[in-house]
Design a protein around this motif. Sequence first.
Motif, mmCIF file in Angstrom:
data_model
loop_
_atom_site.group_PDB
_atom_site.id
_atom_site.type_symbol
_atom_site.label_atom_id
_atom_site.label_comp_id
_atom_site.label_asym_id
_atom_site.label_seq_id
_atom_site.Cartn_x
_atom_site.Cartn_y
_atom_site.Cartn_z
ATOM 1 N N VAL A 249 0.830 -1.210 0.000
ATOM 2 C CA VAL A 249 0.000 0.000 0.000
ATOM 3 C C VAL A 249 0.865 1.260 0.000
ATOM 4 C CG1 VAL A 249 -1.838 1.224 1.205
ATOM 5 C CG2 VAL A 249 -1.794 -1.266 1.214
ATOM 6 N N LEU A 250 1.987 1.233 0.714
ATOM 7 C CA LEU A 250 2.817 2.434 0.815
ATOM 8 C C LEU A 250 3.566 2.733 -0.478
ATOM 9 C CD1 LEU A 250 3.793 4.688 2.652
ATOM 10 C CD2 LEU A 250 5.628 3.184 3.439
ATOM 11 N N PHE A 251 4.014 1.712 -1.186
ATOM 12 C CA PHE A 251 4.768 1.954 -2.422
ATOM 13 C C PHE A 251 3.913 2.628 -3.495
ATOM 14 C CE2 PHE A 251 6.727 0.582 -6.452
ATOM 15 C CZ PHE A 251 7.998 1.116 -6.273
ATOM 16 N N PRO A 252 2.681 2.177 -3.758
ATOM 17 C CA PRO A 252 1.839 2.940 -4.703
ATOM 18 C C PRO A 252 1.551 4.364 -4.243
ATOM 19 C CG PRO A 252 0.952 0.746 -4.377
ATOM 20 C CD PRO A 252 2.014 0.931 -3.355
ATOM 21 N N THR A 253 1.471 4.574 -2.927
ATOM 22 C CA THR A 253 1.272 5.931 -2.424
ATOM 23 C C THR A 253 2.443 6.823 -2.798
ATOM 24 O OG1 THR A 253 0.055 5.002 -0.541
ATOM 25 C CG2 THR A 253 0.776 7.294 -0.363
ATOM 26 N N LEU A 254 3.650 6.284 -2.659
ATOM 27 C CA LEU A 254 4.844 7.037 -3.048
ATOM 28 C C LEU A 254 4.847 7.328 -4.542
ATOM 29 C CD1 LEU A 254 7.628 8.237 -2.403
ATOM 30 C CD2 LEU A 254 8.586 5.926 -2.631
ATOM 31 N N ILE A 255 4.426 6.357 -5.346
ATOM 32 C CA ILE A 255 4.373 6.557 -6.799
ATOM 33 C C ILE A 255 3.362 7.647 -7.153
ATOM 34 C CG2 ILE A 255 3.852 5.470 -9.007
ATOM 35 C CD1 ILE A 255 6.478 4.561 -7.746
ATOM 36 N N CYS A 256 2.181 7.601 -6.524
ATOM 37 C CA CYS A 256 1.165 8.622 -6.782
ATOM 38 C C CYS A 256 1.649 10.002 -6.357
ATOM 39 C CB CYS A 256 -0.130 8.272 -6.058
ATOM 40 S SG CYS A 256 -1.011 6.841 -6.708
ATOM 41 N N PHE A 257 2.397 10.068 -5.268
ATOM 42 C CA PHE A 257 2.900 11.353 -4.804
ATOM 43 C C PHE A 257 3.918 11.920 -5.780
ATOM 44 C CE2 PHE A 257 5.056 14.434 -2.211
ATOM 45 C CZ PHE A 257 4.089 14.888 -1.335
ATOM 46 N N VAL A 258 4.795 11.072 -6.289
ATOM 47 C CA VAL A 258 5.804 11.532 -7.252
ATOM 48 C C VAL A 258 5.137 12.021 -8.538
ATOM 49 C CG1 VAL A 258 7.750 10.785 -8.677
ATOM 50 C CG2 VAL A 258 7.611 10.075 -6.284
ATOM 51 N N CYS A 259 4.089 11.327 -8.945
ATOM 52 C CA CYS A 259 3.389 11.681 -10.192
ATOM 53 C C CYS A 259 2.324 12.752 -9.988
ATOM 54 C CB CYS A 259 2.739 10.435 -10.787
ATOM 55 S SG CYS A 259 3.903 9.138 -11.238
ATOM 56 N N SER A 260 2.198 13.295 -8.771
ATOM 57 C CA SER A 260 1.183 14.315 -8.458
ATOM 58 C C SER A 260 -0.218 13.842 -8.808
ATOM 59 C CB SER A 260 1.502 15.628 -9.195
ATOM 60 O OG SER A 260 2.763 16.122 -8.800
#
Length: 355
Positions: free
Chosen positions: A248-259
Amino acid sequence: MELVKVQPSKSSLVHPLYIPPITTMTSRGIPLDVAAIMSTALEGILYGFSILMFIGTIWALTYKRRLREVNRLIVAVTVMLLILSTVHMIVDIIRLEDGLVKYRDTFPDGPAAFFADVSQITYVIKNAIYISHTLLGDGVVIYRCYVVWQSARIVILPSILWCCSALTGFSAVYSVSQATSNAGNIFTKATGQSFFALTLSTNLISSGLLAYRIWKIECNVSALRTSKRTLTPILRVLVDAAILYSVVLFPTLICFVCSNNGQYVMLDMLVPIISIAFYMVLVRVAISQHAQDYVLTTFHRGTTTEQETLPPVKPLRVHISRITQIDDTLTHDMESENLPSTCKVYPVEEQSCAV
């Protein structure tokens, strides 16, 4: 030469340091109002499951145990996780009601702009709760690692990462609390990426060290084990908990990087997932301990019962024939005597024999 007075256009009056409103800022993914509805609904489902896990954890920690036998630190952390999850859920419901009902027609640019406004007190509170919840969960994993390894040097790196996560997270919360309506997303990319990367690294390193230590112990004692009980189930649940959190945390990081606005959905789901991952490890360990206690108690009771139910040793019963001769008349009679494993001679007239 005639001078012509030119009226300045509206665009030329814009200050060069003007920050555009949040509604004009580019965002990707689903609209923020839709993201708020989805995140609250998914968080509610996971929160309900975490309540069941909390009840099971408290039962496993206190069932058939005296008060002094209960690990009060673990119980306190368990209750604290529930309190933080509950407060976060309540704040999300209040925030959803404010954006879609209370300020739907009065807030400039509608509900989407309301959920993008980082100066709202509900936004500040929910981020503070999320960071506190994450740090508490990571701290428990580091504590478990220390208990299993029994070495402070092993947890130096995870502890440093945990401190950096706390510094980064609470500095971001402070920045959000000082923000204005037109500040945009004050949780900047540098701060957000650092916090997510640090907490992900802390969890993976601590869980990896913990799993490696248990695996080594299992390998060392497997050849000497006399029973079928192993540490493999506990090892599996530790790995499952780490994977659940990381997935769950890794996709959150990806979404944050991609705004991408999907980060708000993932962030709200993370709070109950951290509690679930913590509870599932405690429940599995407690069940293993109860199974061991049950086997030992059953064996002890079985041995005691066998000793208590053995038939008592009864005295030997000896049948004695008494032959008495009186006046040349032979009289033969049979009597039964209960003798305590020895043969006694009874006096008779003239001649007698006891067998």
